[in-house]
Design a protein around this motif. Structure first.
Motif, PDB file in Angstrom:
ATOM      1  N   GLN A 277      -0.774   4.766  12.496  1.00  0.00           N
ATOM      2  CA  GLN A 277       0.383   4.694  11.602  1.00  0.00           C
ATOM      3  C   GLN A 277       0.280   5.740  10.495  1.00  0.00           C
ATOM      4  OE1 GLN A 277       3.150   2.727  11.959  1.00  0.00           O
ATOM      5  NE2 GLN A 277       2.265   2.131  13.912  1.00  0.00           N
ATOM      6  N   LYS A 278      -0.957   6.016  10.066  1.00  0.00           N
ATOM      7  CA  LYS A 278      -1.174   7.052   9.062  1.00  0.00           C
ATOM      8  C   LYS A 278      -0.887   8.434   9.648  1.00  0.00           C
ATOM      9  CE  LYS A 278      -2.726   6.574   5.496  1.00  0.00           C
ATOM     10  NZ  LYS A 278      -2.121   6.471   4.147  1.00  0.00           N
ATOM     11  N   ILE A 279      -1.305   8.671  10.874  1.00  0.00           N
ATOM     12  CA  ILE A 279      -1.108   9.977  11.511  1.00  0.00           C
ATOM     13  C   ILE A 279       0.367  10.278  11.692  1.00  0.00           C
ATOM     14  CG2 ILE A 279      -1.463  11.278  13.651  1.00  0.00           C
ATOM     15  CD1 ILE A 279      -4.192   9.869  13.906  1.00  0.00           C
ATOM     16  N   ILE A 280       1.138   9.284  12.127  1.00  0.00           N
ATOM     17  CA  ILE A 280       2.565   9.529  12.375  1.00  0.00           C
ATOM     18  C   ILE A 280       3.413   9.320  11.118  1.00  0.00           C
ATOM     19  CG2 ILE A 280       2.310   8.822  14.787  1.00  0.00           C
ATOM     20  CD1 ILE A 280       3.724   6.206  14.082  1.00  0.00           C
ATOM     21  N   ALA A 281       2.737   8.989  10.000  1.00  0.00           N
ATOM     22  CA  ALA A 281       3.428   8.781   8.724  1.00  0.00           C
ATOM     23  C   ALA A 281       4.558   7.758   8.871  1.00  0.00           C
ATOM     24  CB  ALA A 281       3.968  10.092   8.176  1.00  0.00           C
ATOM     25  N   SER A 282       4.208   6.596   9.384  1.00  0.00           N
ATOM     26  CA  SER A 282       5.187   5.527   9.560  1.00  0.00           C
ATOM     27  C   SER A 282       5.866   5.202   8.232  1.00  0.00           C
ATOM     28  CB  SER A 282       4.500   4.263  10.094  1.00  0.00           C
ATOM     29  OG  SER A 282       5.372   3.152  10.059  1.00  0.00           O
ATOM     30  N   PRO A 283       7.191   5.278   8.169  1.00  0.00           N
ATOM     31  CA  PRO A 283       7.885   5.045   6.894  1.00  0.00           C
ATOM     32  C   PRO A 283       7.736   3.625   6.374  1.00  0.00           C
ATOM     33  CG  PRO A 283       9.467   5.203   8.698  1.00  0.00           C
ATOM     34  CD  PRO A 283       8.130   5.616   9.258  1.00  0.00           C
ATOM     35  N   GLU A 284       7.475   2.677   7.270  1.00  0.00           N
ATOM     36  CA  GLU A 284       7.347   1.284   6.841  1.00  0.00           C
ATOM     37  C   GLU A 284       5.988   1.007   6.208  1.00  0.00           C
ATOM     38  OE1 GLU A 284       8.082   2.098  10.045  1.00  0.00           O
ATOM     39  OE2 GLU A 284      10.269   1.878   9.909  1.00  0.00           O
ATOM     40  N   SER A 285       5.007   1.871   6.452  1.00  0.00           N
ATOM     41  CA  SER A 285       3.646   1.635   5.988  1.00  0.00           C
ATOM     42  C   SER A 285       3.334   2.529   4.795  1.00  0.00           C
ATOM     43  CB  SER A 285       2.653   1.903   7.123  1.00  0.00           C
ATOM     44  OG  SER A 285       1.322   1.724   6.675  1.00  0.00           O
ATOM     45  N   ILE A 286       3.051   1.931   3.650  1.00  0.00           N
ATOM     46  CA  ILE A 286       2.630   2.702   2.482  1.00  0.00           C
ATOM     47  C   ILE A 286       1.111   2.741   2.422  1.00  0.00           C
ATOM     48  CG2 ILE A 286       2.627   2.786  -0.038  1.00  0.00           C
ATOM     49  CD1 ILE A 286       5.432   1.648  -0.003  1.00  0.00           C
ATOM     50  N   LYS A 287       0.476   1.567   2.453  1.00  0.00           N
ATOM     51  CA  LYS A 287      -0.977   1.514   2.426  1.00  0.00           C
ATOM     52  C   LYS A 287      -1.457   0.394   3.332  1.00  0.00           C
ATOM     53  CE  LYS A 287      -5.041   2.749   0.919  1.00  0.00           C
ATOM     54  NZ  LYS A 287      -5.565   4.122   1.192  1.00  0.00           N
ATOM     55  N   ALA A 288      -2.378   0.730   4.216  1.00  0.00           N
ATOM     56  CA  ALA A 288      -2.988  -0.270   5.091  1.00  0.00           C
ATOM     57  C   ALA A 288      -4.428  -0.517   4.644  1.00  0.00           C
ATOM     58  CB  ALA A 288      -2.961   0.193   6.540  1.00  0.00           C
ATOM     59  N   THR A 289      -4.839  -1.756   4.756  1.00  0.00           N
ATOM     60  CA  THR A 289      -6.240  -2.105   4.491  1.00  0.00           C
ATOM     61  C   THR A 289      -6.785  -2.903   5.662  1.00  0.00           C
ATOM     62  OG1 THR A 289      -5.683  -4.162   3.316  1.00  0.00           O
ATOM     63  CG2 THR A 289      -5.922  -2.162   1.991  1.00  0.00           C
ATOM     64  N   VAL A 290      -8.083  -2.830   5.834  1.00  0.00           N
ATOM     65  CA  VAL A 290      -8.773  -3.590   6.863  1.00  0.00           C
ATOM     66  C   VAL A 290      -9.537  -4.713   6.169  1.00  0.00           C
ATOM     67  CG1 VAL A 290     -10.587  -3.542   8.623  1.00  0.00           C
ATOM     68  CG2 VAL A 290      -8.945  -1.653   8.445  1.00  0.00           C
ATOM     69  N   ALA A 291      -9.305  -5.941   6.605  1.00  0.00           N
ATOM     70  CA  ALA A 291      -9.965  -7.106   6.005  1.00  0.00           C
ATOM     71  C   ALA A 291     -11.198  -7.472   6.819  1.00  0.00           C
ATOM     72  CB  ALA A 291      -8.995  -8.288   5.949  1.00  0.00           C
ATOM     73  N   LEU A 292     -12.333  -7.494   6.169  1.00  0.00           N
ATOM     74  CA  LEU A 292     -13.582  -7.881   6.827  1.00  0.00           C
ATOM     75  C   LEU A 292     -13.984  -9.294   6.444  1.00  0.00           C
ATOM     76  CD1 LEU A 292     -14.945  -5.736   8.674  1.00  0.00           C
ATOM     77  CD2 LEU A 292     -13.626  -4.646   6.863  1.00  0.00           C
ATOM     78  N   LEU A 293     -13.347  -9.876   5.436  1.00  0.00           N
ATOM     79  CA  LEU A 293     -13.621 -11.253   5.032  1.00  0.00           C
ATOM     80  C   LEU A 293     -12.331 -12.060   5.115  1.00  0.00           C
ATOM     81  CD1 LEU A 293     -15.976 -10.988   1.911  1.00  0.00           C
ATOM     82  CD2 LEU A 293     -16.542 -11.858   4.180  1.00  0.00           C
TER      83      LEU A 293
ATOM     84  N   THR B  22      -2.239  -5.411   6.180  1.00  0.00           N
ATOM     85  CA  THR B  22      -3.656  -5.778   6.163  1.00  0.00           C
ATOM     86  C   THR B  22      -4.003  -6.264   7.559  1.00  0.00           C
ATOM     87  OG1 THR B  22      -3.629  -6.364   3.813  1.00  0.00           O
ATOM     88  CG2 THR B  22      -5.424  -7.251   5.147  1.00  0.00           C
ATOM     89  N   VAL B  23      -4.960  -5.602   8.196  1.00  0.00           N
ATOM     90  CA  VAL B  23      -5.256  -5.854   9.600  1.00  0.00           C
ATOM     91  C   VAL B  23      -6.731  -6.185   9.774  1.00  0.00           C
ATOM     92  CG1 VAL B  23      -3.410  -4.304  10.322  1.00  0.00           C
ATOM     93  CG2 VAL B  23      -5.751  -3.422  10.124  1.00  0.00           C
ATOM     94  N   PRO B  24      -7.088  -6.869  10.846  1.00  0.00           N
ATOM     95  CA  PRO B  24      -8.499  -7.087  11.145  1.00  0.00           C
ATOM     96  C   PRO B  24      -9.141  -5.800  11.662  1.00  0.00           C
ATOM     97  CG  PRO B  24      -7.144  -7.985  12.896  1.00  0.00           C
ATOM     98  CD  PRO B  24      -6.194  -7.539  11.822  1.00  0.00           C
TER      99      PRO B  24
ATOM    100  N   VAL C 202     -18.639  -6.103   2.881  1.00  0.00           N
ATOM    101  CA  VAL C 202     -17.311  -5.525   2.696  1.00  0.00           C
ATOM    102  C   VAL C 202     -16.236  -6.606   2.763  1.00  0.00           C
ATOM    103  CG1 VAL C 202     -15.649  -3.843   3.560  1.00  0.00           C
ATOM    104  CG2 VAL C 202     -18.097  -3.341   3.692  1.00  0.00           C
ATOM    105  N   HIS C 203     -15.341  -6.587   1.783  1.00  0.00           N
ATOM    106  CA  HIS C 203     -14.183  -7.491   1.783  1.00  0.00           C
ATOM    107  C   HIS C 203     -12.959  -6.758   2.327  1.00  0.00           C
ATOM    108  CE1 HIS C 203     -11.598 -10.628  -0.596  1.00  0.00           C
ATOM    109  NE2 HIS C 203     -11.087 -10.341   0.571  1.00  0.00           N
ATOM    110  N   LEU C 204     -12.589  -5.658   1.688  1.00  0.00           N
ATOM    111  CA  LEU C 204     -11.469  -4.840   2.126  1.00  0.00           C
ATOM    112  C   LEU C 204     -11.890  -3.376   2.155  1.00  0.00           C
ATOM    113  CD1 LEU C 204      -8.435  -6.197   0.025  1.00  0.00           C
ATOM    114  CD2 LEU C 204      -8.763  -6.490   2.489  1.00  0.00           C
ATOM    115  N   ALA C 205     -11.334  -2.639   3.095  1.00  0.00           N
ATOM    116  CA  ALA C 205     -11.526  -1.187   3.147  1.00  0.00           C
ATOM    117  C   ALA C 205     -10.174  -0.548   3.405  1.00  0.00           C
ATOM    118  CB  ALA C 205     -12.531  -0.797   4.223  1.00  0.00           C
ATOM    119  N   GLY C 206      -9.793   0.405   2.568  1.00  0.00           N
ATOM    120  CA  GLY C 206      -8.507   1.057   2.708  1.00  0.00           C
ATOM    121  C   GLY C 206      -8.514   2.116   3.796  1.00  0.00           C
ATOM    122  N   VAL C 207      -7.366   2.282   4.449  1.00  0.00           N
ATOM    123  CA  VAL C 207      -7.189   3.313   5.468  1.00  0.00           C
ATOM    124  C   VAL C 207      -6.583   4.541   4.781  1.00  0.00           C
ATOM    125  CG1 VAL C 207      -6.065   3.933   7.637  1.00  0.00           C
ATOM    126  CG2 VAL C 207      -6.873   1.590   7.263  1.00  0.00           C
ATOM    127  N   CYS C 208      -7.243   5.680   4.943  1.00  0.00           N
ATOM    128  CA  CYS C 208      -6.889   6.905   4.229  1.00  0.00           C
ATOM    129  C   CYS C 208      -6.563   8.016   5.219  1.00  0.00           C
ATOM    130  CB  CYS C 208      -8.075   7.316   3.347  1.00  0.00           C
ATOM    131  SG  CYS C 208      -7.944   8.929   2.567  1.00  0.00           S
TER     132      CYS C 208
END
Length: 345
Positions: free
Chosen positions: A329-345, A317-319, A39-45
């Motif tokens: 951030q997804k649960i509270i619908a943070s206005p600053e965050s549109i899409k977060a991804t997790v970097a595994l590489l 993009t977070v580890p 895995v390189h990136l995985a999106g947070v949904c």
């Protein structure tokens, strides 16, 4: 294929509702017909948030993560058409192929439905295995674009259900990550004018930049403003909010003969009130859209053609060790965050 028996990998597991643990687990071995992906990136949904809260009949412990881009690491026996090191994305929905829903072409409604990252180990780990039949080449796409293949595949199924007519007008509630994908897909599919409503001005500015004709900040006056813009209503009314009161109001904004698409994931126990007379009198069509249904190829086509742009949608993009915060951030619908991804590489 070299066996990795005994080797371990870093993984994030939902072990109980509201609990994520970071553990060392065994690296999975691909079985016949499967591939293993580094895995390189995985999106947070939003689905990850629902799973963390104990919804969707989560089978715990579970490694979540179903929006995945990575590299073929190993091939199970019988796999053809892929090479080690190839960048790929995957469709997480798995089906039996023989039940009545699969035979109807509704594979995502399979009576024996499973999904990578939802009912079986997913991509918030260094490695994930998947049947080669749900894996797609993404060698020509940057990882930061390819990671949108699965959510855009969900959008593509909604568009397939909706079938907007060329030159139609559309109203969209919600300009988060999914909303902005949906907006662009509507424009790519024949909609000529789209109006977007959202509480956040920054998101509305991005919606305008990506093609919205009108943007409105949600308020008590929004309904009147929409009627001023389109007195007879919109050909298409849809939402990417999952907010029941938003979904309830969509009928009022549809033109006679219009289509309404319920796209956002509302709470399972939520109810709304609608007027059956209005549905009857206005010849309305109300559609739902769940998951994706062999629509990754259409999503990839939109991205390759430039009809759907993703470069400004990733805001975080977070580890792996910060997954819990990214989901929060997804649960509270943070206005600053549109899409977060997790970097595994």
């Amino acid at each position: 294929m070299t066996s990795d028996h005994g080797r371990t990998m870093h993984a994030a597991l939902i072990t109980a509702p509201h609990t994520i643990e970071y553990q060392e687990v065994s690296i999975p071995e691909p079985q016949a017909g499967e591939v293993r992906i580094r895995v390189h990136l995985a999106g947070v949904c939003g689905t990850d948030a629902h799973l963390l809260e104990g919804h969707f009949q989560a089978k715990l412990p579970l490694i979540p993560g179903h929006e995945i881009v990575g590299y073929i690491d190993a091939l199970g026996s019988g796999v053809r058409g892929f090479t080690e090191g190839q960048r790929v994305v995957l469709d997480p929905d798995l089906n039996c192929g023989t039940c009545i829903m699969c035979q109807k072409g509704m594979r995502h409604q399979c009576l024996h439905y499973e999904a990578i990252g939802v009912t079986r180990a997913g991509g918030f780990a260094e490695y994930v295995v998947a049947p080669s039949s749900v894996v797609y080449d993404a060698s020509d796409l940057d990882p930061e674009m390819a990671v949108f293949a699965e959510p855009l595949g969900c959008v593509a199924w909604g568009i397939t259900r909706l079938r907007p007519e060329p030159g139609s007008t559309a109203l969209l509630y919600g300009a988060g990550g999914i909303g902005l994908l949906l907006m662009q897909a509507l424009l790519a599919s024949g909609v000529s004018e789209i109006t977007v409503v959202d509480p956040q001005t920054a998101r509305l500015e991005l919606a305008r930049k990506l093609g919205a004709k009108h943007v409105l900040q949600a308020s008590a006056e929004t309904g009147g403003q929409l009627r001023d813009l389109y007195p007879h209503g919109f050909d298409v009314v849809t939402e990417a909010t999952g907010v029941p009161r938003v979904q309830q109001g969509m009928i009022d904004q549809a033109i006679a003969g219009g289509k309404i698409l319920v796209f956002g994931v509302a709470p399972e126990e939520a109810k709304i009130e609608v007027s059956p007379y209005d549905i009857f009198r206005k010849d309305l069509s109300i559609l739902g859209s769940f998951s994706l249904n062999a629509t990754i190829p259409l999503a990839l086509k939109w991205m390759r053609s430039g009809q759907v742009k993703t470069s400004e949608l990733i805001t975080d993009t977070v580890p792996l060790g910060q997954l819990h915060e990214a989901i929060r951030q997804k649960i509270i619908a943070s206005p600053e965050s549109i899409k977060a991804t997790v970097a595994l590489l």
